[in-house]
Design an enzyme around this catalytic site. Structure first.
Site, mmCIF file in Angstrom:
data_model
loop_
_atom_site.group_PDB
_atom_site.id
_atom_site.type_symbol
_atom_site.label_atom_id
_atom_site.label_comp_id
_atom_site.label_asym_id
_atom_site.label_seq_id
_atom_site.Cartn_x
_atom_site.Cartn_y
_atom_site.Cartn_z
ATOM 1 N N HIS A 194 0.916 -1.140 -0.047
ATOM 2 C CA HIS A 194 -0.115 0.056 0.119
ATOM 3 C C HIS A 194 0.867 1.399 0.020
ATOM 4 O O HIS A 194 1.733 1.419 0.953
ATOM 5 C CB HIS A 194 -0.921 0.167 1.297
ATOM 6 C CG HIS A 194 -1.671 1.249 1.284
ATOM 7 N ND1 HIS A 194 -3.127 0.983 0.608
ATOM 8 C CD2 HIS A 194 -1.423 2.460 1.612
ATOM 9 C CE1 HIS A 194 -3.670 2.320 0.732
ATOM 10 N NE2 HIS A 194 -2.717 3.125 1.458
ATOM 11 N N CYS A 195 0.748 2.064 -1.091
ATOM 12 C CA CYS A 195 1.752 3.370 -1.275
ATOM 13 C C CYS A 195 1.105 4.291 -0.449
ATOM 14 O O CYS A 195 0.077 4.906 -0.956
ATOM 15 C CB CYS A 195 1.944 3.361 -2.621
ATOM 16 S SG CYS A 195 2.907 4.925 -3.008
ATOM 17 N N LEU A 196 1.914 4.878 0.325
ATOM 18 C CA LEU A 196 1.210 6.031 1.343
ATOM 19 C C LEU A 196 1.130 7.334 0.455
ATOM 20 O O LEU A 196 0.644 8.085 0.768
ATOM 21 C CB LEU A 196 2.212 6.108 2.667
ATOM 22 C CG LEU A 196 1.801 5.065 3.728
ATOM 23 C CD1 LEU A 196 2.723 5.316 4.778
ATOM 24 C CD2 LEU A 196 0.359 4.870 3.975
#
Length: 215
Positions: free
Chosen positions: A117-119
C-alpha cells in the site's frame, strides 16, 4: 488509517518543482534546447503516469477463487471439508482469496498480486499497476536528475567567480525556493534509486513486497 501527509507532500513537491522550473529556471536555461525538450517530455510522461496510478484499478478482487474441478466459485466450506488453510479466506471481503492475493486494511479490499500500500498515492500497488508504478519511479528519478542539472546551470549563470561556500550562503538567504527544492530533489533521488533497486530485486525473484519467501 490513511494518512494524507505523505501524499500531500509528494504532490506538493511535484507541483512546486514543476512551477519552479517553468517560472524560474526555464527562462534562463532555455538556450539548452535538447535539455529543455527532454525536460518537457519527461514532465508530460511523469504527470500522465501519476494520473493513471491515481485512477487505475490496481487489481481489486471481489470474487472467490474459482474451482476448476467443481466449475464454481469456492466458499469457506471448501476450506473446511477437507480442512485446508483457513488463511486463504478473507473475513473482511468474505471470499476465498485466489493465489497471491492479499487484503489491504487501509483500502478495505483484496488485491491480486498485491505488492504494497503506497502512502504517497493513498492506494495499493498490485497486479494492474505494479509495472506502471516501477516505471513511474524511474521517470520521477530521471526528471529530478534533469531538474538538478538545470539547477547547476542556473547556479553557474548567476554566481560567477564565487566560492561554493558563498554560493550556498546566497542560495540559502536570497534564493530559498531554489535551495530548498534542490536539496529536496537531491534527497529524493537517493531515496528513489534505492526504492527502484528494491522493487527490481523483489520482482527478479518472482516475489512481491507483501508476499516474500525467505530462504
Amino acid at each position: 488509517m490513511q494518512n494524507p501527509i505523505f501524499a500531500g507532500a509528494f504532490g506538493a513537491g511535484l507541483v512546486h518543482t514543476s512551477a519552479h522550473y517553468w517560472l524560474y529556471l526555464s527562462p534562463l536555461t532555455g538556450n539548452y534546447t535538447i535539455l529543455s525538450i527532454l525536460s518537457i517530455v519527461l514532465m508530460i510522461i511523469t504527470y500522465y503516469m501519476y494520473y493513471l496510478l491515481l485512477t487505475k484499478n490496481a487489481g481489486v478482487v471481489t470474487q472467490s477463487k474459482f474451482d476448476s474441478v467443481g466449475n464454481r466459485r469456492m466458499t469457506i466450506v471448501d476450506l473446511c471439508i477437507p480442512q485446508q488453510k483457513l488463511d486463504d479466506y478473507c473475513t473482511f471481503c468474505e471470499i476465498v482469496k485466489p493465489r497471491r492475493t492479499k487484503h489491504c486494511r487501509l483500502c478495505e479490499q483484496c488485491f491480486e498480486e498485491m505488492d504494497h500500500h503506497c502512502l504517497f498515492l493513498l492506494k495499493c500497488v498490485a497486479k494492474n499497476n505494479h509495472v506502471l508504478f516501477i516505471w513511474f519511479l524511474i521517470m520521477c528519478v530521471l526528471s529530478m536528475i534533469i531538474y538538478e542539472i538545470h539547477i547547476s546551470i542556473y547556479i553557474s549563470m548567476v554566481t560567477i567567480d564565487i566560492t561554493w561556500g558563498r554560493i550556498l550562503y546566497i542560495l540559502f538567504y536570497d534564493d530559498a525556493w531554489t535551495f530548498s527544492l534542490a536539496l529536496a530533489n537531491a534527497v529524493s533521488i537517493l531515496w528513489g534509486v534505492n526504492l527502484i533497486r528494491f522493487q527490481l530485486s523483489v520482482v527478479s525473484k518472482g516475489q512481491l513486497t507483501a508476499i516474500q519467501v525467505h530462504n
